[in-house]
Motif scaffolding. Structure first.
Motif, PDB file in Angstrom:
ATOM      1  N   LYS A   1       0.837  -1.194   0.000  1.00  0.00           N
ATOM      2  CA  LYS A   1       0.000   0.000   0.000  1.00  0.00           C
ATOM      3  C   LYS A   1       0.879   1.255   0.000  1.00  0.00           C
ATOM      4  N   VAL A   2       1.847   1.280   0.893  1.00  0.00           N
ATOM      5  CA  VAL A   2       2.688   2.474   1.031  1.00  0.00           C
ATOM      6  C   VAL A   2       3.464   2.747  -0.267  1.00  0.00           C
ATOM      7  N   ALA A   3       4.010   1.690  -0.858  1.00  0.00           N
ATOM      8  CA  ALA A   3       4.816   1.881  -2.061  1.00  0.00           C
ATOM      9  C   ALA A   3       3.986   2.443  -3.215  1.00  0.00           C
ATOM     10  N   ASN A   4       2.663   2.199  -3.160  1.00  0.00           N
ATOM     11  CA  ASN A   4       1.786   2.695  -4.223  1.00  0.00           C
ATOM     12  C   ASN A   4       1.197   4.069  -3.918  1.00  0.00           C
ATOM     13  N   CYS A   5       1.618   4.652  -2.824  1.00  0.00           N
ATOM     14  CA  CYS A   5       1.083   5.955  -2.432  1.00  0.00           C
ATOM     15  C   CYS A   5       1.754   7.055  -3.260  1.00  0.00           C
ATOM     16  N   PRO A   6       0.963   7.980  -3.809  1.00  0.00           N
ATOM     17  CA  PRO A   6       1.560   9.051  -4.606  1.00  0.00           C
ATOM     18  C   PRO A   6       2.536   9.871  -3.759  1.00  0.00           C
ATOM     19  N   GLY A   7       3.732  10.126  -4.292  1.00  0.00           N
ATOM     20  CA  GLY A   7       4.727  10.915  -3.574  1.00  0.00           C
ATOM     21  C   GLY A   7       5.675  10.097  -2.721  1.00  0.00           C
ATOM     22  N   ILE A   8       5.292   8.855  -2.377  1.00  0.00           N
ATOM     23  CA  ILE A   8       6.183   8.033  -1.542  1.00  0.00           C
ATOM     24  C   ILE A   8       7.124   7.252  -2.460  1.00  0.00           C
ATOM     25  N   ILE A   9       8.414   7.360  -2.220  1.00  0.00           N
ATOM     26  CA  ILE A   9       9.337   6.614  -3.087  1.00  0.00           C
ATOM     27  C   ILE A   9       9.933   5.402  -2.380  1.00  0.00           C
ATOM     28  N   GLY A  10       9.688   5.287  -1.095  1.00  0.00           N
ATOM     29  CA  GLY A  10      10.185   4.101  -0.415  1.00  0.00           C
ATOM     30  C   GLY A  10       9.829   4.103   1.048  1.00  0.00           C
ATOM     31  N   GLU A  11      10.144   2.991   1.696  1.00  0.00           N
ATOM     32  CA  GLU A  11       9.814   2.841   3.116  1.00  0.00           C
ATOM     33  C   GLU A  11      10.888   2.006   3.795  1.00  0.00           C
ATOM     34  N   ILE A  12      11.209   2.390   5.042  1.00  0.00           N
ATOM     35  CA  ILE A  12      12.090   1.569   5.867  1.00  0.00           C
ATOM     36  C   ILE A  12      11.273   1.116   7.058  1.00  0.00           C
ATOM     37  N   CYS A  13      11.418  -0.161   7.434  1.00  0.00           N
ATOM     38  CA  CYS A  13      10.650  -0.626   8.590  1.00  0.00           C
ATOM     39  C   CYS A  13      11.424  -1.646   9.397  1.00  0.00           C
ATOM     40  N   ILE A  14      11.366  -1.475  10.708  1.00  0.00           N
ATOM     41  CA  ILE A  14      11.803  -2.518  11.634  1.00  0.00           C
ATOM     42  C   ILE A  14      10.607  -2.781  12.536  1.00  0.00           C
ATOM     43  N   SER A  15      10.218  -4.049  12.662  1.00  0.00           N
ATOM     44  CA  SER A  15       9.030  -4.354  13.460  1.00  0.00           C
ATOM     45  C   SER A  15       9.278  -4.014  14.924  1.00  0.00           C
ATOM     46  N   ASP A  16       8.208  -3.559  15.610  1.00  0.00           N
ATOM     47  CA  ASP A  16       8.367  -3.311  17.047  1.00  0.00           C
ATOM     48  C   ASP A  16       7.953  -4.529  17.865  1.00  0.00           C
ATOM     49  N   ASP A  17       7.569  -5.595  17.176  1.00  0.00           N
ATOM     50  CA  ASP A  17       7.208  -6.831  17.872  1.00  0.00           C
ATOM     51  C   ASP A  17       8.485  -7.475  18.429  1.00  0.00           C
ATOM     52  N   PRO A  18       8.523  -7.744  19.744  1.00  0.00           N
ATOM     53  CA  PRO A  18       9.763  -8.263  20.343  1.00  0.00           C
ATOM     54  C   PRO A  18      10.187  -9.614  19.776  1.00  0.00           C
ATOM     55  N   ASP A  19       9.214 -10.351  19.201  1.00  0.00           N
ATOM     56  CA  ASP A  19       9.550 -11.691  18.702  1.00  0.00           C
ATOM     57  C   ASP A  19       9.925 -11.696  17.226  1.00  0.00           C
ATOM     58  N   TYR A  20       9.822 -10.553  16.594  1.00  0.00           N
ATOM     59  CA  TYR A  20       9.989 -10.531  15.139  1.00  0.00           C
ATOM     60  C   TYR A  20      11.142  -9.597  14.787  1.00  0.00           C
ATOM     61  N   VAL A  21      12.266 -10.154  14.387  1.00  0.00           N
ATOM     62  CA  VAL A  21      13.482  -9.346  14.235  1.00  0.00           C
ATOM     63  C   VAL A  21      13.727  -8.912  12.796  1.00  0.00           C
ATOM     64  N   THR A  22      12.826  -9.342  11.913  1.00  0.00           N
ATOM     65  CA  THR A  22      13.008  -9.024  10.504  1.00  0.00           C
ATOM     66  C   THR A  22      12.595  -7.575  10.200  1.00  0.00           C
ATOM     67  N   GLY A  23      13.302  -6.931   9.288  1.00  0.00           N
ATOM     68  CA  GLY A  23      12.915  -5.603   8.830  1.00  0.00           C
ATOM     69  C   GLY A  23      12.869  -5.589   7.313  1.00  0.00           C
ATOM     70  N   TYR A  24      12.547  -4.429   6.738  1.00  0.00           N
ATOM     71  CA  TYR A  24      12.553  -4.377   5.281  1.00  0.00           C
ATOM     72  C   TYR A  24      12.747  -2.963   4.761  1.00  0.00           C
ATOM     73  N   VAL A  25      13.155  -2.914   3.512  1.00  0.00           N
ATOM     74  CA  VAL A  25      13.094  -1.684   2.736  1.00  0.00           C
ATOM     75  C   VAL A  25      12.212  -2.011   1.545  1.00  0.00           C
ATOM     76  N   ALA A  26      11.222  -1.143   1.292  1.00  0.00           N
ATOM     77  CA  ALA A  26      10.323  -1.437   0.178  1.00  0.00           C
ATOM     78  C   ALA A  26      10.149  -0.202  -0.681  1.00  0.00           C
ATOM     79  N   SER A  27      10.022  -0.442  -1.972  1.00  0.00           N
ATOM     80  CA  SER A  27       9.689   0.641  -2.890  1.00  0.00           C
ATOM     81  C   SER A  27       9.142   0.010  -4.143  1.00  0.00           C
ATOM     82  N   LYS A  28       8.441   0.800  -4.936  1.00  0.00           N
ATOM     83  CA  LYS A  28       7.916   0.280  -6.192  1.00  0.00           C
ATOM     84  C   LYS A  28       9.064  -0.170  -7.074  1.00  0.00           C
ATOM     85  N   LYS A  29      10.174   0.549  -6.951  1.00  0.00           N
ATOM     86  CA  LYS A  29      11.310   0.284  -7.829  1.00  0.00           C
ATOM     87  C   LYS A  29      12.030  -1.027  -7.481  1.00  0.00           C
ATOM     88  N   THR A  30      12.286  -1.239  -6.186  1.00  0.00           N
ATOM     89  CA  THR A  30      13.096  -2.407  -5.802  1.00  0.00           C
ATOM     90  C   THR A  30      12.259  -3.570  -5.302  1.00  0.00           C
TER      91      THR A  30
END
Ligand SMILES: *Cc1c(COP(=O)(O)O)cnc(C)c1O
Length: 636
Positions: A172-201
């Motif tokens: 959803k975020v990557a398809n938002c007009p004006g947004i070119i990317g997103e960085i995320c680290i989960s705040d869930d203590p059990d979930y250590v995975t993060g991501y970088v997302a964009s329409k491009k990559t």
């Protein structure tokens, strides 16, 4: 609620009250069809109640209808996993990916990431000025109103799936007009995975962004555009309803073990072969109650309507009183009671055989008898329409299985000649369970004798039905000679539960000592056994039931013919063949609406394309019911 397929958004937020302050524990949202709302609300509330972060004092569930024209369908971003060993390495990956997206000031952005850890929403950041654009920097921006596309199936085992939820949000975020990317680290203590997302990559999943147990997580939406456009971006993120399609399971090379199960069920649904159960809330009799409504039951195998007979109830209660319920062991250890012995003597007498042996079900009886008799190899000749339990018994034996054409004794003889053997068994239903026709027993026995093969007949649907006094297929043909093995069930006309073999002593002794389904299973409850004993007493003590059943068969076939359906039957099993699965299901539904319960029988119970209504009559059906059923069957 029944067929409401409009979409609704459900949001759940759970919080804990600490020193008068509301502390967020967990939140989740779904977009589901109206008819599925209760299940999903339940599922989300469960999630709020059972979260590792704390015990909820407050759970808020909000349900909103979604208007179709405000709904956007998006394809999920493509996913790639980046394996890293440490959070430090993970951060370096983020920097590298930011550069790939075209962000110059990656260091500056990474420094700001820490500031998001205390925020509930995301930071909205201008990538050139590094200016924060959220109207409320304490709250941040919440990307919401989104879910994956789901079918009924994924719903049923819809446990929390971090990856899918993250991918939905990132898409959803990557398809938002004006947004070119997103960085995320989960705040869930059990979930250590993060991501970088964009329409491009696409969605780049980074395997370790923090140590387990840490709640340090947050997200930044990277904005590039004019200040005038910020408002539109925020509205999209917070208000636009989005459904994300085509989410592929993670680890495409390692197949999700549930995927195959789901696809089989999906396939069955598509082909109208999916089955579910109706729940009856009354005794098995000619009238039953389903969902609070009374139906005429015309599909039961309880042909003589014995299962709720007052004598059965009385006798079972007496035995229950004396023996309790469970038998506590197999027949050869502690599970053999005097009631069991009496039942077997009763069966032997009823079938005019030397001895009999009871099994826990007709299914087990067939599997156990056939695999015991044919455990040395040899050949089994089996009618193509034999019951599934016979087929399974053949499979479990060590014998070669040769299938002959239905009730075709010439074909049987021909196949026997083609497959000469030392040790052979010919096995057939006495009355075929889905077609209601009768085995040509005289010819069957002649062929078995000529070639010195064991003969076995399954009397599931002939006991209590065939012969003037309901003693079965041997009485029906008036023969002196019997098949070597008379198998039967206690679950149909007898009105109880269980199966049996009847025959010469040496056969029964052999089965006691070799039939694994007999040896390795706890014996039937004495109460169940009592019901079967009572059932045999009733069949012999009230012969008018057998006679009434026969009359009903004649009358019902006449009614069908008068309504334009050519039908003739010697047994209470009267198939109305429809062919097409969907048609059979629809006709069954129509009859259900009219108050007649006659389910459609489909593959694999009958061959594909031979779907049918299997009408099964009882001695207790009235003429009026029979005529009405025939008329409704003919009408649809
Ligand atoms: C029903 C049936 C069985 C199985 O008997 P259960 O007691 O239901 O397990 C076996 N053979 C035939 C022909 C049947 O119709």
């Amino acid at each position: 609620m029944k067929s409401n397929n409009k979409l609704y958004s459900i949001k759940m937020r759970a919080s804990e009250n600490k020193d008068g302050r509301d502390i967020h524990i967990s939140g989740a949202e779904k977009i589901v069809e109206g008819r599925m709302l209760p299940e999903y609300i339940n599922c989300l509330v469960q999630r709020g109640l059972n979260h590792s972060k704390g015990e909820a004092d407050f759970i808020n569930v909000k349900v909103e209808k979604i208007n179709d024209d405000n709904l956007l369908y998006l394809d999920a971003l493509s996913v790639e996993t980046v394996e890293v060993d440490s959070p430090k390495q993970g951060k370096m990956e983020i920097m590298r990916l930011l550069k790939e997206i075209g962000v110059c000031n990656a260091d500056g952005i990474m420094e700001l990431l820490e500031e998001t850890y205390s925020m509930r929403g995301a930071m909205l950041l201008d990538i050139h000025s590094l200016k924060r654009l959220e109207p409320d920097t304490g709250r941040g921006i919440r990307a919401t109103y989104m879910d994956k596309e789901r079918n009924m199936l994924t719903g049923m085992q819809d446990t929390k799936n971090h990856f899918e939820e993250a991918l939905v949000l990132a898409t959803k975020v990557a398809n938002c007009p004006g947004i070119i990317g997103e960085i995320c680290i989960s705040d869930d203590p059990d979930y250590v995975t993060g991501y970088v997302a964009s329409k491009k990559t696409g969605y780049r999943r980074i395997t370790k962004m923090k140590e387990p147990g840490s709640e340090n997580g947050g997200r930044i939406f990277l904005f590039e555009g004019a200040e005038n456009d910020v408002e539109a971006a925020i509205t999209f993120l917070e208000k636009q309803r989005v459904i994300v399609r085509n989410i592929k399971p993670l680890n495409t090379n390692k197949k999700d073990r549930w995927e195959r199960i789901e696809s089989v069920l999906d396939d069955m649904r598509e082909k109208n072969l999916y089955r579910s159960m109706n729940t009856i809330s009354s005794a098995q009799s000619s009238h039953v109650v389903i969902n609070g409504r009374e139906f005429v039951l015309m599909a039961s195998n309880s042909y003589l309507d014995i299962s709720a007979h007052p004598y059965v109830k009385k006798y079972c209660l007496e035995v229950l009183d004396e023996y309790g319920f469970g038998s506590g062991g197999s027949r050869l250890t502690t599970g053999n009671t005097e009631i069991h012995d009496r039942l077997e003597k009763r069966i032997a007498k009823f079938k005019e055989c030397e001895a009999a042996l009871a099994f826990n079900s007709g299914y087990v009886a067939n599997v156990a008898i056939i695999s015991a008799i044919m455990n040395n190899g040899g050949v089994i000749f089996s009618d193509e329409l034999n019951h599934a339990s016979i087929i399974d018994g053949c499979r479990l034996s060590k014998a070669k299985v040769v299938v002959y054409r239905h009730n075709d004794m010439e074909d049987l003889e021909c196949k026997i000649r083609q497959n000469p053997c030392e040790n052979g068994l010919v096995v057939s239903d006495a009355v075929f369970s889905m077609d209601g026709d009768i085995l040509n027993l005289p010819e069957f026995l002649r062929v078995c004798n000529d070639y010195q093969l064991f003969s076995m007949v399954d009397e599931a649907h002939s006991t209590g039905v065939l012969g003037n006094t309901g003693h079965g297929i041997v009485e029906h043909f008036g023969l002196k000679e019997k098949p070597d093995i008379l198998m039967g069930t206690l679950s149909k006309s007898v009105g109880a539960e269980g199966g049996y073999a009847a025959g010469p002593y040496r056969l029964i002794e052999y089965l006691k000592n070799t039939a694994r389904g007999f040896i390795f299973s706890t014996s039937m409850s004495p109460v169940t056994v009592a019901a079967a004993l009572a059932g045999f007493d009733i069949i012999e003590g009230e012969p008018e039931r057998v006679e009434k059943l026969r009359e009903n068969v004649k009358y019902f076939c006449r009614c069908l013919r008068e309504c334009g359906i050519e039908q003739e039957s010697d047994t209470p099993i009267i198939p109305i063949i429809m062919g097409d699965e969907e048609k059979a299901v629809e006709k069954s539904k129509y009859l259900y609406e009219k108050g007649f319960y006659i389910p459609a029988i489909r593959y694999p119970t009958v061959p594909k394309g031979q779907a049918r209504l299997r009408v099964a009559l009882m001695s207790s059906h009235t003429k009026k019911e029979l005529r009405q059923a025939a008329e409704y069957i003919a009408k649809f």
